[in-house]
Design a protein around this motif. Sequence first.
Motif, PDB file in Angstrom:
ATOM      1  N   LEU A  48       0.875  -1.171   0.000  1.00  0.00           N
ATOM      2  CA  LEU A  48       0.000   0.000   0.000  1.00  0.00           C
ATOM      3  C   LEU A  48       0.919   1.230   0.000  1.00  0.00           C
ATOM      4  O   LEU A  48       1.455   1.613   1.031  1.00  0.00           O
ATOM      5  CB  LEU A  48      -0.905  -0.010   1.233  1.00  0.00           C
ATOM      6  CG  LEU A  48      -2.123   0.919   1.196  1.00  0.00           C
ATOM      7  CD1 LEU A  48      -3.190   0.423   2.162  1.00  0.00           C
ATOM      8  CD2 LEU A  48      -1.761   2.347   1.496  1.00  0.00           C
ATOM      9  N   TRP A  72      -2.059   6.511   0.610  1.00  0.00           N
ATOM     10  CA  TRP A  72      -3.474   6.746   0.831  1.00  0.00           C
ATOM     11  C   TRP A  72      -3.904   8.009   0.101  1.00  0.00           C
ATOM     12  O   TRP A  72      -3.212   9.029   0.146  1.00  0.00           O
ATOM     13  CB  TRP A  72      -3.787   6.907   2.323  1.00  0.00           C
ATOM     14  CG  TRP A  72      -3.859   5.627   3.095  1.00  0.00           C
ATOM     15  CD1 TRP A  72      -3.004   5.189   4.045  1.00  0.00           C
ATOM     16  CD2 TRP A  72      -4.873   4.612   2.969  1.00  0.00           C
ATOM     17  NE1 TRP A  72      -3.391   3.968   4.526  1.00  0.00           N
ATOM     18  CE2 TRP A  72      -4.541   3.584   3.884  1.00  0.00           C
ATOM     19  CE3 TRP A  72      -6.009   4.480   2.179  1.00  0.00           C
ATOM     20  CZ2 TRP A  72      -5.310   2.446   4.034  1.00  0.00           C
ATOM     21  CZ3 TRP A  72      -6.783   3.340   2.324  1.00  0.00           C
ATOM     22  CH2 TRP A  72      -6.437   2.333   3.242  1.00  0.00           C
ATOM     23  N   ASN A 114      -8.444  10.433   3.829  1.00  0.00           N
ATOM     24  CA  ASN A 114      -8.213  10.460   5.272  1.00  0.00           C
ATOM     25  C   ASN A 114      -9.475  10.005   5.991  1.00  0.00           C
ATOM     26  O   ASN A 114     -10.574  10.018   5.417  1.00  0.00           O
ATOM     27  CB  ASN A 114      -7.841  11.869   5.738  1.00  0.00           C
ATOM     28  CG  ASN A 114      -6.557  12.361   5.125  1.00  0.00           C
ATOM     29  OD1 ASN A 114      -5.535  11.688   5.193  1.00  0.00           O
ATOM     30  ND2 ASN A 114      -6.592  13.543   4.523  1.00  0.00           N
ATOM     31  N   ALA A 138      -6.654   4.468  -2.467  1.00  0.00           N
ATOM     32  CA  ALA A 138      -5.211   4.332  -2.269  1.00  0.00           C
ATOM     33  C   ALA A 138      -4.556   3.841  -3.551  1.00  0.00           C
ATOM     34  O   ALA A 138      -5.237   3.387  -4.482  1.00  0.00           O
ATOM     35  CB  ALA A 138      -4.925   3.352  -1.129  1.00  0.00           C
ATOM     36  N   LEU A 157      -8.775   3.533   8.488  1.00  0.00           N
ATOM     37  CA  LEU A 157      -7.731   3.050   7.574  1.00  0.00           C
ATOM     38  C   LEU A 157      -6.860   2.122   8.403  1.00  0.00           C
ATOM     39  O   LEU A 157      -6.187   2.561   9.333  1.00  0.00           O
ATOM     40  CB  LEU A 157      -6.919   4.226   7.012  1.00  0.00           C
ATOM     41  CG  LEU A 157      -7.718   5.341   6.325  1.00  0.00           C
ATOM     42  CD1 LEU A 157      -6.790   6.479   5.912  1.00  0.00           C
ATOM     43  CD2 LEU A 157      -8.461   4.790   5.111  1.00  0.00           C
ATOM     44  N   ALA A 203       0.892   3.687   5.029  1.00  0.00           N
ATOM     45  CA  ALA A 203       1.580   3.709   3.739  1.00  0.00           C
ATOM     46  C   ALA A 203       2.863   2.894   3.834  1.00  0.00           C
ATOM     47  O   ALA A 203       3.572   2.927   4.849  1.00  0.00           O
ATOM     48  CB  ALA A 203       1.892   5.151   3.332  1.00  0.00           C
ATOM     49  N   ALA A 220      -9.715  -0.897   4.880  1.00  0.00           N
ATOM     50  CA  ALA A 220     -10.432   0.306   5.302  1.00  0.00           C
ATOM     51  C   ALA A 220     -11.879  -0.069   5.618  1.00  0.00           C
ATOM     52  O   ALA A 220     -12.328  -1.177   5.300  1.00  0.00           O
ATOM     53  CB  ALA A 220     -10.387   1.379   4.220  1.00  0.00           C
TER      54      ALA A 220
END
Length: 441
Positions: free
Chosen positions: A19, A22, A25, A37, A59, A63, A74
């Motif tokens: 990942l 993102w 938020n 993402a 989330l 990252a 998420a």
Amino acid sequence: MATPVIMPRQGQSVESCILTEWKVNVGDQVAEGDVLAVIETDKASFDLESTASGSVLALFWEADDDVPVLANVAAIGNEGEDVEEFRPEGQGGASAPVAEAPTPAAADSVAQSTSPVATTVPAAAPAGGSLVASSGVSPRARRLALKHGIDPESLPGSGPEGRVIERDIEAVISGRPRLSATARARSLAEDLERPARGTGLAGMVRSQDLKVPGSVEGAEISPVKGIRKVIAERMIESLQTTAQLTLQASFELTKAQAYRKERLDAGQSKVSLNDVIAHGIIKTLAEHPEMNAHFLGDRIATFEKVHLGVAVDTPRGLLVPVISNASDLSIEQVSAEVKKLAGACREGTISPDNLSGGSFTLTNLGMLGVETFTPVLNAPEVAILGVGGIVLKPKRTESGEVEHVDTLPLSLTIDHQAVDGAPAARFLQSLVERLENTPGA
């Protein structure tokens, strides 16, 4: 009820995805199909889209995390809904708070009412939404710390039972530069380093003076992540686990160039020199099967068919798509497959399944002006062929005269654990003879 968004399976061979970034938020409103993402497999990049509409409630990953496929990443729903049932085991991440945490002042009040010496009291909730425990901070120490942008909870205390008191904060302040209000906020929010002296009045540290931890003066620091991180890990693993030996040769281009021209004159499809070499590799491997193999430590897997990997330069980094069962294809089909796969790599639409399973790799830097180079093995493959740029070389004719001809350098790297130098040299010799005498056949 809240809806989880899972990490999709990007091909049958993919077990996890990175990942990388993102795009939303916690608290943002999203619609079904919105990009949440950016994710990457071994080498390809994709957008992760929302499968529901509503508010981003949580989330679950950070990252650069390596997330297993089909894991919840998420949660989308209505504000106030509980998402804990969807949280992967061991993951924190960011969530919308379900209850207001006590303020620092309130925490001090609790500490004073319980005992002259604070034990463990709730502190302000961090970004993740959960409460952390304080080791005890005196009210005067807390006020002084907040005034100077210092996190008192992170300090060892010199008071009774390790309580942080005012002199602990003063000791920290005396060894640190003065910060502007903006610099103080940024340093806490972004965990930035403060120089010993700033560029502001009387050495005050301004926002632009703050540095990323580990930064080097005069250099821009960027994290190694995503595809570059994967490439770095695979290259060092290749060099550490294989015994690499490179053999050099070259072939005269006269007949290969004539073959390409004859095709065009006959109205056939255009093929590049790289296509001619790829087709030559496929045909030559049928005569030297020991080069079409994987070295697996205590075993060698020799493939019946050729699955040719072709290195492609892309904005995201080096990708190696694989032409499966390339030995079943004509030169026209090989050329078409190379163009199709290379285009998908550059556009970011390549399937992860097309980036694995190679038995031999071809890489070409000739178009960038490189004459010769040492290609690094795409382990566990036992061989990779590098192609350089056209070089004009002298050649002695049958009459004894010397003429200059175009040649193309070839660099064959092998894993000496699986293949000896002589068999590798014979393969290279056979390839040169084929390219010089019967290209395209």
